[in-house]
Scaffold this active site. Structure first.
Site, PDB file in Angstrom:
ATOM      1  N   LYS A   1      -5.240  70.544   9.743  1.00 58.92           N
ATOM      2  CA  LYS A   1      -6.539  71.242   9.721  1.00 58.92           C
ATOM      3  C   LYS A   1      -7.056  71.231   8.288  1.00 58.92           C
ATOM      4  O   LYS A   1      -6.378  71.707   7.365  1.00 58.92           O
ATOM      5  CB  LYS A   1      -6.376  72.691  10.178  1.00 58.92           C
ATOM      6  CG  LYS A   1      -6.316  72.855  11.683  1.00 58.92           C
ATOM      7  CD  LYS A   1      -6.105  74.302  12.055  1.00 58.92           C
ATOM      8  CE  LYS A   1      -7.372  75.110  12.012  1.00 58.92           C
ATOM      9  NZ  LYS A   1      -7.126  76.526  12.411  1.00 58.92           N
TER      10      LYS A   1
HETATM   11  C1  E4P Z   1      -9.292  78.333  14.298  1.00 59.86           C
HETATM   12  O1  E4P Z   1      -8.258  77.791  14.302  1.00 59.86           O
HETATM   13  C2  E4P Z   1      -9.750  79.394  13.382  1.00 59.86           C
HETATM   14  O2  E4P Z   1      -8.933  79.389  12.272  1.00 59.86           O
HETATM   15  C3  E4P Z   1      -9.714  80.733  14.065  1.00 59.86           C
HETATM   16  O3  E4P Z   1     -10.018  80.631  15.435  1.00 59.86           O
HETATM   17  C4  E4P Z   1     -10.609  81.739  13.382  1.00 59.86           C
HETATM   18  O4  E4P Z   1     -10.649  82.892  14.172  1.00 59.86           O
HETATM   19  P1  E4P Z   1     -11.188  84.302  13.619  1.00 59.86           P
HETATM   20  O5  E4P Z   1     -12.644  84.168  13.399  1.00 59.86           O
HETATM   21  O6  E4P Z   1     -10.835  85.243  14.714  1.00 59.86           O
HETATM   22  O7  E4P Z   1     -10.447  84.569  12.347  1.00 59.86           O
END
Ligand code: E4P
Length: 226
Positions: free
Chosen positions: A86
């Site tokens: 990522k």
């Molecule tokens: C995806 O992998 C993102 O890092 C994650 O869904 C972010 O979620 P949040 O907005 O609940 O922190």
């Protein structure tokens, strides 16, 4: 639409895997921080449990492309080839995506708030682009509409990148993207469990059980009523 678990707590992951057909696990540095353990300790435990065929998404934290590339190599060395690196969709991140995708690594472009970011990530060779649905909503823009737009941009331009929609806060957000047919969504365990946690469903099932027991006796089922 693939369904992934957005969490790094092994007990939560095991519980969801027991009941639901899911395709893998996504993490980010904040999610890993909640565990309070060394990230590789947590991630190796998750990989061992989900197996080598499931997707595991792990985020880099450096701010230069060169360091992101080093992190990406290490992440896949330790966690196996079905691990998606990522990478935040910032300028240095796009440079890292281009290099890592040319080397054959799986890339998830993350921290996507705008369709044009997703387009750039797709051009850089990302396999997935992860729009943050609820965080976009919180900015006063419609996260579902942004995600649909990204889906259309990929389709209309023949880009192979899939959506991995992220940052959900309720079932309806997930359902709307499922209906639209996006590639994947990653969802926190409590929201996945909330999909099916509905008193109307439970009371319908309770009535069936009561009626059956009225016919055959308490505790009787189709297994032992003859
Ligand atoms: C995806 O992998 C993102 O890092 C994650 O869904 C972010 O979620 P949040 O907005 O609940 O922190």
């Amino acid at each position: 639409m693939k369904l992934l678990i957005d969490d790094a707590n092994i007990e939560n992951i095991k519980r969801i895997y027991e009941y639901y057909a899911v395709d893998g696990v996504t993490t980010n540095p904040s999610i890993l921080a909640k565990n309070g353990k060394n990230p590789y300790e947590t991630l190796k435990e998750i990989r061992e449990f989900i197996g080598n065929d499931a997707e595991l998404h792990v985020q880099v934290v450096s701010d230069t492309a060169e360091e992101m590339i080093l992190e990406g190599h290490k992440i896949v060395d330790v966690l196996g080839k079905n691990t998606y690196i990522k990478i935040p969709t910032v300028q240095e991140g796009l440079k890292a995506m281009k290099k890592l995708s040319s080397e054959g690594y799986n890339i998830t472009a993350t921290a996507i708030y705008t369709p044009i970011q997703a387009y750039l990530a797709a051009k850089a060779g990302a396999n997935y682009a992860a729009p943050y649905v609820n965080r976009i909503d919180n900015l006063g823009t419609n996260g579902i509409e942004v995600t649909r737009k990204i889906h259309d941009i990929f389709e209309n331009n023949g880009l192979k990148t899939q959506i991995l929609a992220a940052s959900f806060k309720n079932s309806l957000q997930v359902l709307e993207l499922c209906e639209y047919g996006v590639g994947a969504s990653t969802v926190a365990p409590e929201i996945i469990e909330g999909f099916i946690n509905n008193p109307n469903i439970s009371s319908a099932v309770d009535v069936f059980t009561k009626d059956f027991e009225g016919l055959c006796g308490e505790g009787k089922t189709m297994f032992n009523c003859d």
